[in-house]
Design a protein around this motif. Structure first.
Motif, PDB file in Angstrom:
ATOM      1  N   MET A 145      39.109  22.954  32.769  1.00  0.00           N
ATOM      2  CA  MET A 145      40.010  23.816  33.527  1.00  0.00           C
ATOM      3  C   MET A 145      39.823  23.653  35.037  1.00  0.00           C
ATOM      4  O   MET A 145      38.699  23.660  35.548  1.00  0.00           O
ATOM      5  CB  MET A 145      39.791  25.272  33.141  1.00  0.00           C
ATOM      6  CG  MET A 145      40.232  25.608  31.732  1.00  0.00           C
ATOM      7  SD  MET A 145      42.026  25.547  31.510  1.00  0.00           S
ATOM      8  CE  MET A 145      42.502  27.145  32.191  1.00  0.00           C
ATOM      9  N   ILE A 146      40.945  23.520  35.751  1.00  0.00           N
ATOM     10  CA  ILE A 146      40.940  23.481  37.208  1.00  0.00           C
ATOM     11  C   ILE A 146      41.917  24.523  37.746  1.00  0.00           C
ATOM     12  O   ILE A 146      42.826  24.976  37.037  1.00  0.00           O
ATOM     13  CB  ILE A 146      41.347  22.100  37.751  1.00  0.00           C
ATOM     14  CG1 ILE A 146      42.792  21.753  37.327  1.00  0.00           C
ATOM     15  CG2 ILE A 146      40.370  21.023  37.303  1.00  0.00           C
ATOM     16  CD1 ILE A 146      43.345  20.515  38.006  1.00  0.00           C
ATOM     17  N   PHE A 147      41.701  24.917  38.984  1.00  0.00           N
ATOM     18  CA  PHE A 147      42.628  25.809  39.695  1.00  0.00           C
ATOM     19  C   PHE A 147      43.421  24.942  40.659  1.00  0.00           C
ATOM     20  O   PHE A 147      42.891  24.444  41.644  1.00  0.00           O
ATOM     21  CB  PHE A 147      41.859  26.894  40.443  1.00  0.00           C
ATOM     22  CG  PHE A 147      42.738  27.828  41.240  1.00  0.00           C
ATOM     23  CD1 PHE A 147      43.487  28.801  40.605  1.00  0.00           C
ATOM     24  CD2 PHE A 147      42.815  27.721  42.634  1.00  0.00           C
ATOM     25  CE1 PHE A 147      44.310  29.660  41.335  1.00  0.00           C
ATOM     26  CE2 PHE A 147      43.627  28.576  43.363  1.00  0.00           C
ATOM     27  CZ  PHE A 147      44.370  29.550  42.715  1.00  0.00           C
ATOM     28  N   MET A 148      44.677  24.731  40.357  1.00  0.00           N
ATOM     29  CA  MET A 148      45.556  23.899  41.170  1.00  0.00           C
ATOM     30  C   MET A 148      46.415  24.800  42.052  1.00  0.00           C
ATOM     31  O   MET A 148      47.033  25.741  41.563  1.00  0.00           O
ATOM     32  CB  MET A 148      46.439  23.061  40.244  1.00  0.00           C
ATOM     33  CG  MET A 148      47.193  21.941  40.916  1.00  0.00           C
ATOM     34  SD  MET A 148      48.065  20.948  39.688  1.00  0.00           S
ATOM     35  CE  MET A 148      49.410  22.053  39.253  1.00  0.00           C
ATOM     36  N   TRP A 260      48.402  27.168  39.560  1.00  0.00           N
ATOM     37  CA  TRP A 260      48.435  27.046  38.100  1.00  0.00           C
ATOM     38  C   TRP A 260      47.031  26.677  37.649  1.00  0.00           C
ATOM     39  O   TRP A 260      46.450  25.703  38.130  1.00  0.00           O
ATOM     40  CB  TRP A 260      49.427  25.975  37.660  1.00  0.00           C
ATOM     41  CG  TRP A 260      49.579  25.847  36.166  1.00  0.00           C
ATOM     42  CD1 TRP A 260      49.456  26.845  35.238  1.00  0.00           C
ATOM     43  CD2 TRP A 260      49.908  24.660  35.440  1.00  0.00           C
ATOM     44  NE1 TRP A 260      49.695  26.359  33.975  1.00  0.00           N
ATOM     45  CE2 TRP A 260      49.976  25.022  34.067  1.00  0.00           C
ATOM     46  CE3 TRP A 260      50.161  23.347  35.803  1.00  0.00           C
ATOM     47  CZ2 TRP A 260      50.268  24.104  33.067  1.00  0.00           C
ATOM     48  CZ3 TRP A 260      50.451  22.424  34.808  1.00  0.00           C
ATOM     49  CH2 TRP A 260      50.512  22.801  33.452  1.00  0.00           C
ATOM     50  N   THR A 261      46.455  27.473  36.764  1.00  0.00           N
ATOM     51  CA  THR A 261      45.132  27.194  36.208  1.00  0.00           C
ATOM     52  C   THR A 261      45.315  26.587  34.825  1.00  0.00           C
ATOM     53  O   THR A 261      45.817  27.240  33.916  1.00  0.00           O
ATOM     54  CB  THR A 261      44.293  28.487  36.114  1.00  0.00           C
ATOM     55  OG1 THR A 261      44.304  29.146  37.379  1.00  0.00           O
ATOM     56  CG2 THR A 261      42.853  28.163  35.745  1.00  0.00           C
ATOM     57  N   ALA A 262      44.916  25.331  34.682  1.00  0.00           N
ATOM     58  CA  ALA A 262      45.118  24.617  33.419  1.00  0.00           C
ATOM     59  C   ALA A 262      44.126  23.460  33.358  1.00  0.00           C
ATOM     60  O   ALA A 262      43.249  23.332  34.213  1.00  0.00           O
ATOM     61  CB  ALA A 262      46.561  24.114  33.313  1.00  0.00           C
ATOM     62  N   GLY A 263      44.259  22.596  32.340  1.00  0.00           N
ATOM     63  CA  GLY A 263      43.363  21.460  32.184  1.00  0.00           C
ATOM     64  C   GLY A 263      43.530  20.449  33.308  1.00  0.00           C
ATOM     65  O   GLY A 263      44.508  20.484  34.068  1.00  0.00           O
ATOM     66  N   ALA A 264      42.588  19.523  33.396  1.00  0.00           N
ATOM     67  CA  ALA A 264      42.625  18.524  34.468  1.00  0.00           C
ATOM     68  C   ALA A 264      43.831  17.612  34.378  1.00  0.00           C
ATOM     69  O   ALA A 264      44.125  16.876  35.323  1.00  0.00           O
ATOM     70  CB  ALA A 264      41.344  17.691  34.434  1.00  0.00           C
ATOM     71  N   TRP A 265      44.549  17.679  33.271  1.00  0.00           N
ATOM     72  CA  TRP A 265      45.783  16.918  33.131  1.00  0.00           C
ATOM     73  C   TRP A 265      46.947  17.579  33.876  1.00  0.00           C
ATOM     74  O   TRP A 265      48.031  16.998  34.004  1.00  0.00           O
ATOM     75  CB  TRP A 265      46.151  16.803  31.646  1.00  0.00           C
ATOM     76  CG  TRP A 265      45.998  18.102  30.887  1.00  0.00           C
ATOM     77  CD1 TRP A 265      44.926  18.472  30.130  1.00  0.00           C
ATOM     78  CD2 TRP A 265      46.903  19.216  30.848  1.00  0.00           C
ATOM     79  NE1 TRP A 265      45.118  19.735  29.614  1.00  0.00           N
ATOM     80  CE2 TRP A 265      46.322  20.213  30.041  1.00  0.00           C
ATOM     81  CE3 TRP A 265      48.152  19.453  31.410  1.00  0.00           C
ATOM     82  CZ2 TRP A 265      46.934  21.441  29.786  1.00  0.00           C
ATOM     83  CZ3 TRP A 265      48.773  20.678  31.173  1.00  0.00           C
ATOM     84  CH2 TRP A 265      48.170  21.650  30.360  1.00  0.00           C
ATOM     85  N   LEU A 280      51.231  18.063  48.197  1.00  0.00           N
ATOM     86  CA  LEU A 280      51.060  19.390  48.810  1.00  0.00           C
ATOM     87  C   LEU A 280      50.046  20.262  48.069  1.00  0.00           C
ATOM     88  O   LEU A 280      49.722  21.355  48.534  1.00  0.00           O
ATOM     89  CB  LEU A 280      52.410  20.119  48.867  1.00  0.00           C
ATOM     90  CG  LEU A 280      53.526  19.416  49.642  1.00  0.00           C
ATOM     91  CD1 LEU A 280      54.798  20.253  49.624  1.00  0.00           C
ATOM     92  CD2 LEU A 280      53.086  19.122  51.073  1.00  0.00           C
ATOM     93  N   TRP A 281      49.562  19.772  46.934  1.00  0.00           N
ATOM     94  CA  TRP A 281      48.649  20.552  46.104  1.00  0.00           C
ATOM     95  C   TRP A 281      47.216  20.071  46.251  1.00  0.00           C
ATOM     96  O   TRP A 281      46.963  18.937  46.668  1.00  0.00           O
ATOM     97  CB  TRP A 281      49.042  20.462  44.628  1.00  0.00           C
ATOM     98  CG  TRP A 281      50.381  21.020  44.293  1.00  0.00           C
ATOM     99  CD1 TRP A 281      51.599  20.428  44.496  1.00  0.00           C
ATOM    100  CD2 TRP A 281      50.662  22.283  43.682  1.00  0.00           C
ATOM    101  NE1 TRP A 281      52.613  21.232  44.048  1.00  0.00           N
ATOM    102  CE2 TRP A 281      52.072  22.386  43.544  1.00  0.00           C
ATOM    103  CE3 TRP A 281      49.864  23.329  43.223  1.00  0.00           C
ATOM    104  CZ2 TRP A 281      52.684  23.494  42.968  1.00  0.00           C
ATOM    105  CZ3 TRP A 281      50.482  24.437  42.654  1.00  0.00           C
ATOM    106  CH2 TRP A 281      51.873  24.517  42.531  1.00  0.00           C
ATOM    107  N   ALA A 282      46.284  20.919  45.887  1.00  0.00           N
ATOM    108  CA  ALA A 282      44.870  20.559  45.785  1.00  0.00           C
ATOM    109  C   ALA A 282      44.305  21.259  44.561  1.00  0.00           C
ATOM    110  O   ALA A 282      44.925  22.173  44.003  1.00  0.00           O
ATOM    111  CB  ALA A 282      44.105  20.962  47.038  1.00  0.00           C
ATOM    112  N   ALA A 283      43.141  20.818  44.133  1.00  0.00           N
ATOM    113  CA  ALA A 283      42.479  21.417  42.965  1.00  0.00           C
ATOM    114  C   ALA A 283      41.108  21.938  43.363  1.00  0.00           C
ATOM    115  O   ALA A 283      40.447  21.403  44.253  1.00  0.00           O
ATOM    116  CB  ALA A 283      42.340  20.395  41.839  1.00  0.00           C
TER     117      ALA A 283
END
Length: 427
Positions: A145-148, A260-265, A280-283
């Motif tokens: 899980m990552i926070f994107m 969006w918090t989801a898997g690394a995919w 424009l996004w980061a994790a």
């Protein structure tokens, strides 16, 4: 880690003695001399190209890839093949569906060969292919899980990625106040996300004890998650659009949703609906509840050896190469998978990062660090019952003002009732 054995009464009994006997017979059959051919049912796009490398180097163990079904239909196809006395030697199976294959007598216990590959995986990854005392598959890919989040908007407003869920709640209020019409993120209306949030707290939705299943969906870890999200929904601080619906895609693309918090995919998957936001996004790491180091996972699959095979030893030898060797896992990376093994993850450094987070050079380092600390978790034989009960119930409660706590209790009761109806012993 010692895990208790699994039993089921009736036609689908999986007593430990029977499992060991079957495994032993299959192992004896696998000692035949001469070239063998293993049939492998898979859905991963491009997997045939990876297998071609193996086949060129291993003339005595050839693998035939068959795209028999997609992830959603694979289990039904395998069960139908089993009833007909047919089926492959190997089959790809999502982690949450593997226990169903165990109790349905499709998956083979490969514990006697496990020492050839277990050192290459984290405890969290191995927990996903372990049922009772048995190991029933080799992990292939996973989704730590990552926070994107929208880094451009965060930077413009002086915000940082929340490190705790309490910080997340406070930021959700700030976002709504500062940017009317914009929300920080969504709520877990699907059970896979809910489980991923509860895993770091030690949630055990299913477990085995002696000859019984234990169900712990409605227990303290997940209750805490439920109690956190309902007030945010009631206050209008989070979005209630289900991910990958057209409406959700529009919001991700136009900046109405900032995380969006989801898997690394997730970055690669979200690019299909938010291409205008590339770069424009980061994790960041998923927020913690109490500073715990373990994290949840969402998605991923394994490859099991089936009881149909006459060559279990050769099947495991191939799976060790595919999922735990440098060469095999490099192939998995090339077709877009996040390998579950340490060998595969060590090769992610230097790989092109997903377009959505193209300015984050350390994306893969972050994802690997998270994956190494994934919390152990066990799925059960009737996962879909839990998924449907939670999803249907929480959406109705959100619309009608019902209690999420009551929905969680109903999901627990539905899972227990279904297990008992199917002939399982429930603790």
């Amino acid at each position: 880690m010692k895990r208790s054995s699994l039993f089921r009464v009736g036609a689908l009994a999986v007593a430990s003695a029977a499992v060991l006997t079957t495994a032993g017979c299959a192992g004896d059959a696998g000692q035949s001399s001469g070239p063998v051919t293993l049939e492998y049912w898979a859905w991963a796009p491009g997997i045939g190209d990876v297998i071609d490398v193996w086949n060129e180097q291993n003339p005595d163990i050839q693998v035939k890839v068959v795209e028999a079904a997609g992830a959603d239909d694979m289990i039904a196809k395998l069960l139908a093949a089993q009833r007909a006395g047919e089926g492959p030697d190997l089959a790809q199976a999502e982690y949450q569906k593997l226990p169903n294959m165990v109790v349905s007598d499709v998956a083979l216990d490969i514990s006697e060969y496990a020492d050839t590959f277990t050192d290459g995986f984290s405890e969290g990854a191995l927990s996903l292919v372990t049922v009772g005392d048995g190991v029933y598959a080799v992990p292939q890919d996973t989704g730590p899980m990552i926070f994107m989040y929208r880094k451009d908007v965060f930077d413009q407003n002086g915000w940082t990625a929340p490190s705790t869920w309490d910080e997340y709640a406070a930021l959700a209020q700030t976002v709504k106040t500062t940017l009317p019409g914009t929300l920080l993120g969504g709520y877990p209306d699907d059970a896979s996300t809910m489980a991923a949030y509860a895993q770091p707290l030690g949630a055990e939705w299913w477990a085995t004890e002696g000859d019984a299943w234990k169900v712990g969906i409605d227990e303290a870890p997940t209750q805490r998650v439920v109690d956190f999200w309902q007030p945010l929904v009631e206050q209008g601080l989070v979005d209630t659009t289900h991910f990958f619906t057209p409406e959700w895609g529009t919001k991700m693309n136009d900046g109405s949703i900032l995380s969006w918090t989801a898997g690394a995919w997730a970055p690669a998957a979200a690019f299909s609906v938010a291409p205008d936001t590339a770069g424009l996004w980061a994790a960041a790491k998923m927020p913690t509840w109490d500073g715990e180091t373990g994290t949840g996972f969402m998605g991923g699959s394994s490859v099991m050896v089936t009881k149909n095979t006459e060559h279990p030893k050769e099947a495991v030898e191939f799976l060790q190469w595919l999922n735990a060797s440098d060469e095999g896992t490099k192939g998995l990376i090339d077709i877009g998978l996040f390998p579950a093994s340490s060998a595969g993850q060590s090769q992610l450094a230097g790989q092109p990062v997903p377009d959505l987070v193209s300015d984050q050079a350390d994306f893969w380092d972050l994802a690997v660090d998270i994956a190494e600390n994934s919390a152990p978790f066990t799925w059960g034989p009737n996962v879909q019952v839990a998924f449907d009960s939670w999803s249907d119930g929480v959406k109705a409660a959100t619309q009608n003002g019902g209690s999420y706590t009551a929905v969680l209790k109903s999901a627990q009761e539905a899972v227990v009732a279904d297990l008992e109806k199917s002939g399982f012993t429930v603790q």
